[in-house]
Write a protein that holds these residues in place. Structure first.
Motif, PDB file in Angstrom:
ATOM      1  N   ASN A 174      62.803  65.771  41.230  1.00 54.68           N
ATOM      2  CA  ASN A 174      63.323  65.922  39.873  1.00 54.68           C
ATOM      3  C   ASN A 174      64.842  66.072  39.926  1.00 54.68           C
ATOM      4  O   ASN A 174      65.359  67.057  40.454  1.00 54.68           O
ATOM      5  CB  ASN A 174      62.699  67.145  39.201  1.00 54.68           C
ATOM      6  CG  ASN A 174      61.212  66.977  39.042  1.00 54.68           C
ATOM      7  OD1 ASN A 174      60.747  66.063  38.373  1.00 54.68           O
ATOM      8  ND2 ASN A 174      60.445  67.849  39.704  1.00 54.68           N
ATOM      9  N   ILE A 175      65.515  65.088  39.379  1.00 53.98           N
ATOM     10  CA  ILE A 175      66.973  65.076  39.504  1.00 53.98           C
ATOM     11  C   ILE A 175      67.604  65.725  38.269  1.00 53.98           C
ATOM     12  O   ILE A 175      67.487  65.204  37.158  1.00 53.98           O
ATOM     13  CB  ILE A 175      67.487  63.642  39.700  1.00 53.98           C
ATOM     14  CG1 ILE A 175      66.835  63.051  40.968  1.00 53.98           C
ATOM     15  CG2 ILE A 175      69.006  63.629  39.814  1.00 53.98           C
ATOM     16  CD1 ILE A 175      66.973  61.560  41.086  1.00 53.98           C
ATOM     17  N   ILE A 176      68.228  66.869  38.499  1.00 50.34           N
ATOM     18  CA  ILE A 176      68.900  67.579  37.411  1.00 50.34           C
ATOM     19  C   ILE A 176      70.385  67.241  37.474  1.00 50.34           C
ATOM     20  O   ILE A 176      71.022  67.429  38.509  1.00 50.34           O
ATOM     21  CB  ILE A 176      68.720  69.101  37.531  1.00 50.34           C
ATOM     22  CG1 ILE A 176      67.227  69.452  37.582  1.00 50.34           C
ATOM     23  CG2 ILE A 176      69.408  69.824  36.376  1.00 50.34           C
ATOM     24  CD1 ILE A 176      66.941  70.932  37.703  1.00 50.34           C
ATOM     25  N   ARG A 177      70.896  66.722  36.376  1.00 52.86           N
ATOM     26  CA  ARG A 177      72.328  66.413  36.337  1.00 52.86           C
ATOM     27  C   ARG A 177      72.966  67.259  35.260  1.00 52.86           C
ATOM     28  O   ARG A 177      72.417  67.424  34.180  1.00 52.86           O
ATOM     29  CB  ARG A 177      72.555  64.936  35.996  1.00 52.86           C
ATOM     30  CG  ARG A 177      72.089  63.983  37.064  1.00 52.86           C
ATOM     31  CD  ARG A 177      72.722  62.616  36.873  1.00 52.86           C
ATOM     32  NE  ARG A 177      72.349  61.743  37.971  1.00 52.86           N
ATOM     33  CZ  ARG A 177      71.281  60.956  37.959  1.00 52.86           C
ATOM     34  NH1 ARG A 177      70.504  60.903  36.896  1.00 52.86           N
ATOM     35  NH2 ARG A 177      70.993  60.206  39.002  1.00 52.86           N
ATOM     36  N   ILE A 178      74.156  67.724  35.564  1.00 56.74           N
ATOM     37  CA  ILE A 178      74.891  68.456  34.547  1.00 56.74           C
ATOM     38  C   ILE A 178      76.190  67.742  34.241  1.00 56.74           C
ATOM     39  O   ILE A 178      76.923  67.335  35.142  1.00 56.74           O
ATOM     40  CB  ILE A 178      75.107  69.934  34.939  1.00 56.74           C
ATOM     41  CG1 ILE A 178      76.147  70.572  34.044  1.00 56.74           C
ATOM     42  CG2 ILE A 178      75.512  70.108  36.376  1.00 56.74           C
ATOM     43  CD1 ILE A 178      75.770  71.888  33.538  1.00 56.74           C
ATOM     44  N   GLU A 194      69.145  79.835  39.962  1.00 58.42           N
ATOM     45  CA  GLU A 194      67.700  79.643  39.778  1.00 58.42           C
ATOM     46  C   GLU A 194      67.066  78.858  40.918  1.00 58.42           C
ATOM     47  O   GLU A 194      65.961  79.157  41.352  1.00 58.42           O
ATOM     48  CB  GLU A 194      67.440  78.887  38.458  1.00 58.42           C
ATOM     49  CG  GLU A 194      67.310  79.767  37.245  1.00 58.42           C
ATOM     50  CD  GLU A 194      66.308  80.894  37.437  1.00 58.42           C
ATOM     51  OE1 GLU A 194      65.138  80.594  37.746  1.00 58.42           O
ATOM     52  OE2 GLU A 194      66.709  82.068  37.295  1.00 58.42           O
ATOM     53  N   LEU A 195      67.778  77.820  41.377  1.00 58.43           N
ATOM     54  CA  LEU A 195      67.192  76.947  42.398  1.00 58.43           C
ATOM     55  C   LEU A 195      67.568  77.365  43.812  1.00 58.43           C
ATOM     56  O   LEU A 195      66.992  76.868  44.787  1.00 58.43           O
ATOM     57  CB  LEU A 195      67.642  75.499  42.151  1.00 58.43           C
ATOM     58  CG  LEU A 195      67.144  74.871  40.843  1.00 58.43           C
ATOM     59  CD1 LEU A 195      67.792  73.510  40.629  1.00 58.43           C
ATOM     60  CD2 LEU A 195      65.622  74.735  40.839  1.00 58.43           C
ATOM     61  N   GLY A 196      68.532  78.278  43.932  1.00 57.91           N
ATOM     62  CA  GLY A 196      68.945  78.744  45.253  1.00 57.91           C
ATOM     63  C   GLY A 196      69.644  77.683  46.084  1.00 57.91           C
ATOM     64  O   GLY A 196      69.597  77.690  47.307  1.00 57.91           O
ATOM     65  N   ALA A 251      64.574  72.942  49.304  1.00 59.57           N
ATOM     66  CA  ALA A 251      63.873  72.688  50.571  1.00 59.57           C
ATOM     67  C   ALA A 251      62.478  72.108  50.331  1.00 59.57           C
ATOM     68  O   ALA A 251      61.989  71.310  51.137  1.00 59.57           O
ATOM     69  CB  ALA A 251      63.785  73.979  51.384  1.00 59.57           C
ATOM     70  N   ASP A 252      61.842  72.469  49.211  1.00 57.57           N
ATOM     71  CA  ASP A 252      60.497  71.935  48.947  1.00 57.57           C
ATOM     72  C   ASP A 252      60.544  70.514  48.377  1.00 57.57           C
ATOM     73  O   ASP A 252      59.509  69.933  48.052  1.00 57.57           O
ATOM     74  CB  ASP A 252      59.726  72.872  48.008  1.00 57.57           C
ATOM     75  CG  ASP A 252      60.392  72.989  46.630  1.00 57.57           C
ATOM     76  OD1 ASP A 252      61.397  72.282  46.377  1.00 57.57           O
ATOM     77  OD2 ASP A 252      59.913  73.787  45.804  1.00 57.57           O
ATOM     78  N   GLY A 253      61.746  69.954  48.249  1.00 61.34           N
ATOM     79  CA  GLY A 253      61.873  68.569  47.794  1.00 61.34           C
ATOM     80  C   GLY A 253      61.593  68.371  46.309  1.00 61.34           C
ATOM     81  O   GLY A 253      61.421  67.246  45.858  1.00 61.34           O
ATOM     82  N   ARG A 254      61.520  69.472  45.558  1.00 57.80           N
ATOM     83  CA  ARG A 254      61.204  69.336  44.133  1.00 57.80           C
ATOM     84  C   ARG A 254      62.426  68.993  43.289  1.00 57.80           C
ATOM     85  O   ARG A 254      62.329  68.232  42.345  1.00 57.80           O
ATOM     86  CB  ARG A 254      60.619  70.644  43.610  1.00 57.80           C
ATOM     87  CG  ARG A 254      59.136  70.711  43.736  1.00 57.80           C
ATOM     88  CD  ARG A 254      58.644  72.047  43.204  1.00 57.80           C
ATOM     89  NE  ARG A 254      57.245  72.194  43.521  1.00 57.80           N
ATOM     90  CZ  ARG A 254      56.268  71.674  42.809  1.00 57.80           C
ATOM     91  NH1 ARG A 254      56.538  70.996  41.716  1.00 57.80           N
ATOM     92  NH2 ARG A 254      55.017  71.826  43.165  1.00 57.80           N
ATOM     93  N   PHE A 255      63.566  69.596  43.598  1.00 59.69           N
ATOM     94  CA  PHE A 255      64.728  69.444  42.716  1.00 59.69           C
ATOM     95  C   PHE A 255      65.982  68.990  43.460  1.00 59.69           C
ATOM     96  O   PHE A 255      66.222  69.408  44.590  1.00 59.69           O
ATOM     97  CB  PHE A 255      65.059  70.777  42.029  1.00 59.69           C
ATOM     98  CG  PHE A 255      64.011  71.226  41.051  1.00 59.69           C
ATOM     99  CD1 PHE A 255      63.966  70.683  39.773  1.00 59.69           C
ATOM    100  CD2 PHE A 255      63.074  72.187  41.419  1.00 59.69           C
ATOM    101  CE1 PHE A 255      62.996  71.089  38.870  1.00 59.69           C
ATOM    102  CE2 PHE A 255      62.101  72.601  40.525  1.00 59.69           C
ATOM    103  CZ  PHE A 255      62.056  72.056  39.246  1.00 59.69           C
ATOM    104  N   GLU A 283      63.915  78.275  31.428  1.00 59.46           N
ATOM    105  CA  GLU A 283      62.784  77.608  30.763  1.00 59.46           C
ATOM    106  C   GLU A 283      62.671  76.143  31.161  1.00 59.46           C
ATOM    107  O   GLU A 283      61.577  75.629  31.380  1.00 59.46           O
ATOM    108  CB  GLU A 283      62.966  77.629  29.235  1.00 59.46           C
ATOM    109  CG  GLU A 283      62.927  78.990  28.590  1.00 59.46           C
ATOM    110  CD  GLU A 283      63.488  78.919  27.165  1.00 59.46           C
ATOM    111  OE1 GLU A 283      63.263  77.875  26.508  1.00 59.46           O
ATOM    112  OE2 GLU A 283      64.145  79.884  26.743  1.00 59.46           O
ATOM    113  N   ILE A 284      63.823  75.481  31.204  1.00 63.23           N
ATOM    114  CA  ILE A 284      63.811  74.044  31.503  1.00 63.23           C
ATOM    115  C   ILE A 284      63.247  73.806  32.899  1.00 63.23           C
ATOM    116  O   ILE A 284      62.376  72.960  33.103  1.00 63.23           O
ATOM    117  CB  ILE A 284      65.228  73.438  31.373  1.00 63.23           C
ATOM    118  CG1 ILE A 284      65.711  73.530  29.919  1.00 63.23           C
ATOM    119  CG2 ILE A 284      65.238  71.982  31.832  1.00 63.23           C
ATOM    120  CD1 ILE A 284      67.197  73.246  29.713  1.00 63.23           C
ATOM    121  N   ILE A 285      63.719  74.591  33.862  1.00 60.09           N
ATOM    122  CA  ILE A 285      63.240  74.409  35.236  1.00 60.09           C
ATOM    123  C   ILE A 285      61.736  74.668  35.313  1.00 60.09           C
ATOM    124  O   ILE A 285      61.002  73.945  36.004  1.00 60.09           O
ATOM    125  CB  ILE A 285      64.022  75.324  36.214  1.00 60.09           C
ATOM    126  CG1 ILE A 285      65.454  74.805  36.342  1.00 60.09           C
ATOM    127  CG2 ILE A 285      63.346  75.350  37.582  1.00 60.09           C
ATOM    128  CD1 ILE A 285      66.353  75.666  37.178  1.00 60.09           C
TER     129      ILE A 285
END
Ligand SMILES: Cc1cc2nc3c(=O)[nH]c(=O)nc-3n(C[C@H](O)[C@H](O)[C@H](O)COP(=O)(O)O)c2cc1C
Ligand code: SF4
Ligand code: FES
Lengths: 407, 147
Positions: B68-72, B93-95, B103-107, B141-143
């Motif tokens: 999941n690619i989060i862009r700001i 939030e994501l560390g 590390a879990d490849g989610r974000f 919430e978004i995450i």
């Protein structure tokens, strides 16, 4: 004055963008029928007479551009819509495409008829995947209805490069290459996509075409500022009460936009500066707010109308900090093809960061001034040429912001 | 789908390499080295050119990254609306820090320039879906939507 006037957004909120019948019921595709029943030269002459000038930033006369491509001899010609909309603070093309996609297709089809093209592309920025879907639906419906005749339109998606809004970079990208601007001439109407005569126009430019064809060039020429007639869609951001969009005649002044339509600055704060045209525009002080938002009037104050973004800053804002952020943008977006921009944007960001961090001096500002001037005439494309504008204009109009940062 | 099949679909599209890269990324979230070399073959260009394209555009990544690619958006209008605080909240939030993946490849967390939603700054996107008027509180919430 300071009234909205909707030409390119005339169907906004009135139709379901995903239903071509809605568009047709409001007179959609009548202009294309009328155009196709008109002699091509007469059609282009009427567009010339409207004095419609490109809404993508360069302000070139649209009918004139079309006439170059119409005259060119070739076995294939192309109509390309520039929907790259990368200028920060701008979302006008998205508004048009999301709310009235058929009007864009109709404008492109009229151009195709005028220049003798059978193939069109819409180059839509990668940030707008939902718009790509809308456009594809609209194209499928138009094909099914047969309204486009033998004109075929394909949507291509960009991949996040601001420079691809520059028309020759856009063409390179359509060809599947790195989006680096080409040396000009030749210009696209002579040699563009796959070296064939190509018209590249902005979304807002194409959206004005059906109305002009319907109501006549003279009608359009009588609206707004005579040298840049018609309307302009503006998107208001920053410290402004109404953070929204407006379509206004081009003789509306910046002051009217900010204080009447925009509702002024929030929390009773004072105005400090406004940057028009997106990130590559100049910062404008209070003393120049009576300038109309027309192409030449803006150029006359060393600013630019550009995309029509209106970014307002109140008295509490630190212009050096904002300009540093903008310098970072250009350093990142420079494509690297030419040295003055590749090296210049990097040095410019370095110097701005140094000053912003409180480690700069008057000497650095002098250096920025010189660097900016050299870049504005020596860079290959508009990106590098316009990149210094925010820096040079803040140095000129807001020297106190810089002085306050010196070590 | 296999990257070879994806690329094959675009083989006859003039200038189709960028379209093929988009399709590969939809599947893998980045452009694997083999896929770039394959694209060079299919489109008949030197591998250097295919790499040139892959590395030119900021949406393409040649390094593997979170799904999941989060862009700001860090353009000026979002910047003055408080994008910095949103960045700090996302990192917390994501560390991870900007430009990296969990590390879990989610974000994956990336900076973006204006995404054309400036009526509601600051803006972030997750897999290109925009979120408006984002605050540090909203970030949580978004995450959560993607966990
Ligand atoms: C760096 C740069 C970025 C540009 N970005 C855009 C853009 O996003 N959209 C656009 O229509 N024109 C953009 N332009 C202007 C185009 O090069 C070109 O002038 C325009 O698409 C022509 O269409 P028009 O005559 O209808 O304005 C950009 C120019 C430069 C130099
Ligand atoms: S001015 Fe900048 S963006 Fe334009 S060609 Fe030169 S390096 Fe590339
Ligand atoms: S400035 Fe951030 S979305 Fe446009």
């Amino acid at each position: 004055m300071a009234e909205e006037m909707r030409i390119v957004l005339r169907n906004y909120g009135k139709i379901d963008p995903l239903k071509i019948d809605d568009y047709i019921s409001l007179g959609g595709y009548n202009a294309l029928k009328k155009a196709c029943a008109t002699d091509k030269t007469a059609l282009i002459d009427d567009i010339k007479k409207s004095n419609l000038r490109g809404r993508g930033g360069a302000g070139f006369n649209c009918g004139m551009k079309w006439s170059f491509a119409a005259m060119a001899q070739a076995d294939q010609k192309y109509v390309v819509c520039n929907a790259d909309e990368g200028e920060p603070g701008t979302y006008k093309d998205r508004l048009i495409m999301e709310n009235d996609p058929q009007t864009l297709l109709e404008g492109m089809a009229i151009c195709a008829y005028a220049i003798g093209a059978t193939k069109g592309y819409i180059y839509c920025r990668g940030e707008y995947p939902q718009v790509v879907k809308i456009l594809n639906t609209a194209i499928a419906q138009a094909k099914e209805k047969g309204v486009l005749g033998d004109f075929d339109i394909e949507v291509r998606m960009g991949a996040g490069a601001y420079v691809c809004g520059e028309e020759t970079a856009l063409i390179e990208s359509l060809e599947g290459n790195r989006g680096e601007p080409r040396y000009k001439p030749p210009y696209p109407p002579a040699q563009g996509l796959w070296q064939k005569p190509t018209i590249v126009n902005n979304v807002e430019t194409f959206a004005a075409i059906p109305v002009i064809v319907e109501k006549g060039g003279e009608w359009f020429a009588s609206i707004g500022a005579p040298s840049y007639p018609g309307t302009k869609v503006l998107t208001l951001t920053g410290d402004i009460n109404n953070r929204t969009f407006f379509e206004v005649p081009t003789n509306t002044t910046i002051r009217e936009v900010i204080y009447k339509l925009g509702g002024g600055i929030p929390s009773g704060k004072k105005f400090k500066a406004v940057q028009i045209g997106g990130t590559s525009g100049a910062f404008i002080p209070e003393s120049q707010l009576d300038t109309p938002i027309a192409f030449d009037a803006m150029t006359a104050i060393d600013a630019a109308l550009g995309s029509g973004a209106v970014f307002v800053l109140d008295e509490t804002r630190d212009l050096v900090d904002v300009t540093t952020q903008i310098a970072k943008f250009f350093e990142h977006e420079s494509c690297g093809k030419c040295a003055p921009c590749r090296e210049g944007t990097m040095r410019m960001f370095d110097l701005m960061e140094k000053i912003n961090d409180g480690e700069g001096s008057a000497q650095d500002v002098a250096l920025l001034n010189k660097l900016g001037r050299v870049m504005s005439y020596s860079c290959l494309c508009g990106l590098g040429q316009a990149a210094p504008a925010p820096v040079l204009s803040t140095i000129k109009h807001f020297p106190a912001d810089y002085n306050a940062k010196f070590a | 789908m296999d990257y070879k099949n994806i690329i094959a679909k675009f083989a006859d599209v003039p200038g189709g390499m960028i379209e093929a890269f988009h399709a590969i990324q939809d599947e893998f979230s980045y452009l694997p080295e083999e896929a770039i070399i394959e694209a060079a073959k299919v489109f008949g260009v030197p591998a250097a050119d295919a790499y040139g394209v892959a590395t030119f555009y900021s949406y393409f990544s040649v390094k593997s990254r979170g799904k999941n690619i989060i862009r700001i958006c860090e353009s000026a209008p979002c910047h003055i609306a408080g994008a910095d605080e949103v960045v700090a909240a996302l990192e917390r939030e994501l560390g991870i820090t900007m430009g990296n993946s969990t590390a879990d490849g989610r974000f994956a967390l990336e900076f973006a320039q204006c995404v054309g939603q400036c009526q509601a700054t600051p803006v972030i996107t997750v897999n290109s879906k925009p979120y408006f008027d984002v605050t540090p509180a909203k970030v949580v919430e978004i995450i959560a939507e993607y966990k």
